[in-house]
Design a protein around this motif. Structure first.
Motif, PDB file in Angstrom:
ATOM      1  N   PRO A 158      13.901  -9.473   3.760  1.00 22.10           N
ATOM      2  CA  PRO A 158      13.490  -8.413   2.835  1.00 22.10           C
ATOM      3  C   PRO A 158      13.722  -8.828   1.386  1.00 22.10           C
ATOM      4  O   PRO A 158      14.714  -9.479   1.079  1.00 22.10           O
ATOM      5  N   ALA A 159      12.819  -8.461   0.508  1.00 25.31           N
ATOM      6  CA  ALA A 159      13.018  -8.705  -0.919  1.00 25.31           C
ATOM      7  C   ALA A 159      14.077  -7.747  -1.442  1.00 25.31           C
ATOM      8  O   ALA A 159      14.240  -6.638  -0.927  1.00 25.31           O
ATOM      9  N   ALA A 160      14.799  -8.171  -2.458  1.00 23.31           N
ATOM     10  CA  ALA A 160      15.925  -7.386  -2.956  1.00 23.31           C
ATOM     11  C   ALA A 160      15.473  -6.038  -3.498  1.00 23.31           C
ATOM     12  O   ALA A 160      16.025  -5.005  -3.154  1.00 23.31           O
ATOM     13  N   GLN A 170      13.106  -5.847   9.599  1.00 22.37           N
ATOM     14  CA  GLN A 170      13.334  -4.672  10.448  1.00 22.37           C
ATOM     15  C   GLN A 170      13.789  -5.131  11.838  1.00 22.37           C
ATOM     16  O   GLN A 170      13.461  -6.220  12.287  1.00 22.37           O
ATOM     17  N   MET A 203       0.860  -1.189   0.000  1.00 24.62           N
ATOM     18  CA  MET A 203       0.000   0.000   0.000  1.00 24.62           C
ATOM     19  C   MET A 203       0.898   1.241   0.000  1.00 24.62           C
ATOM     20  O   MET A 203       1.854   1.307   0.768  1.00 24.62           O
ATOM     21  N   PRO A 204       0.608   2.221  -0.880  1.00 24.68           N
ATOM     22  CA  PRO A 204       1.430   3.429  -0.856  1.00 24.68           C
ATOM     23  C   PRO A 204       1.420   4.066   0.537  1.00 24.68           C
ATOM     24  O   PRO A 204       0.377   4.099   1.196  1.00 24.68           O
ATOM     25  N   GLY A 205       2.562   4.541   0.969  1.00 21.41           N
ATOM     26  CA  GLY A 205       2.659   5.185   2.276  1.00 21.41           C
ATOM     27  C   GLY A 205       3.032   4.246   3.400  1.00 21.41           C
ATOM     28  O   GLY A 205       3.482   4.685   4.453  1.00 21.41           O
ATOM     29  N   ALA A 206       2.830   2.954   3.197  1.00 26.65           N
ATOM     30  CA  ALA A 206       3.167   1.979   4.245  1.00 26.65           C
ATOM     31  C   ALA A 206       4.619   1.548   4.096  1.00 26.65           C
ATOM     32  O   ALA A 206       5.084   1.332   2.978  1.00 26.65           O
ATOM     33  N   PRO A 207       5.340   1.418   5.199  1.00 29.54           N
ATOM     34  CA  PRO A 207       6.733   0.980   5.104  1.00 29.54           C
ATOM     35  C   PRO A 207       6.858  -0.537   4.992  1.00 29.54           C
ATOM     36  O   PRO A 207       6.020  -1.280   5.496  1.00 29.54           O
ATOM     37  N   ASN A 208       7.932  -0.975   4.359  1.00 26.44           N
ATOM     38  CA  ASN A 208       8.357  -2.369   4.463  1.00 26.44           C
ATOM     39  C   ASN A 208       8.749  -2.661   5.903  1.00 26.44           C
ATOM     40  O   ASN A 208       9.336  -1.806   6.574  1.00 26.44           O
ATOM     41  N   SER A 251      12.605  -3.203  -3.820  1.00 25.85           N
ATOM     42  CA  SER A 251      11.381  -2.719  -3.199  1.00 25.85           C
ATOM     43  C   SER A 251      10.707  -1.715  -4.132  1.00 25.85           C
ATOM     44  O   SER A 251      11.373  -0.888  -4.750  1.00 25.85           O
ATOM     45  N   ALA A 252       9.402  -1.802  -4.238  1.00 25.97           N
ATOM     46  CA  ALA A 252       8.677  -0.800  -5.026  1.00 25.97           C
ATOM     47  C   ALA A 252       8.865   0.578  -4.398  1.00 25.97           C
ATOM     48  O   ALA A 252       8.939   0.682  -3.184  1.00 25.97           O
ATOM     49  N   PRO A 253       8.950   1.628  -5.197  1.00 27.90           N
ATOM     50  CA  PRO A 253       9.174   2.958  -4.641  1.00 27.90           C
ATOM     51  C   PRO A 253       7.932   3.483  -3.910  1.00 27.90           C
ATOM     52  O   PRO A 253       6.877   2.914  -4.024  1.00 27.90           O
TER      53      PRO A 253
END
Lengths: 89, 89
Positions: free
Chosen positions: A83-85, A37, A28-33, A87-89
């Motif tokens: 983490p996936a290599a 973490q 979702m746009p705005g949500a962090p990976n 990441s979508a911007p």
């Protein structure tokens, strides 16, 4: 990527996954990976949202009165994901 | 891991790197990894810290009156880094 088998899937994961993805790569746009973490950071962020020290409307609505065990389970889950290599911007 | 060559190293990176690492793998307890984090999230987080919507004493002290170009450069830098497979807890 597939979910890490080392940590049990939290019962409450579904709501989180709708923005952060089941394996912590945001959908979702705005949500962090959250995948991979740091555990201490995730625990603190969840506590801060729960207790109102950190405020984001969607997180305030999503987290509600979460208990310590559930909170810990979610933090451990996302921290354990790889983490996936790319990441979508 | 090595730094991504696709994005120029921000001049202000040193202060950030003292907690978040030069490539976004945190080196300080309590600090989150930033490598590969979504660009929109990083931009918003930096703006929120700068403008006081998000408050963490160390970030308030570190960010100061950052300009738009510097803010964008830092967000792009960390978003472009590849997350390391295993993250310290």
């Amino acid at each position: 990527q597939t979910a890490s088998p080392a940590v049990a899937k939290p019962s409450r994961l579904g709501l989180c996954a709708s923005c952060h993805g089941e394996t912590g790569m945001a959908v979702m746009p705005g949500a962090p990976n959250l995948a991979g973490q740091r555990l201490d950071y995730l625990r603190q962020a969840l506590k801060d949202y729960r207790d109102g020290r950190r405020d984001a409307p969607v997180m305030r609505a999503a987290i509600g009165p979460i208990g310590a065990a559930e909170l810990d389970a979610l933090a451990r889950w996302y921290s354990a994901q790889a983490p996936a290599a790319a990441s979508a911007p």
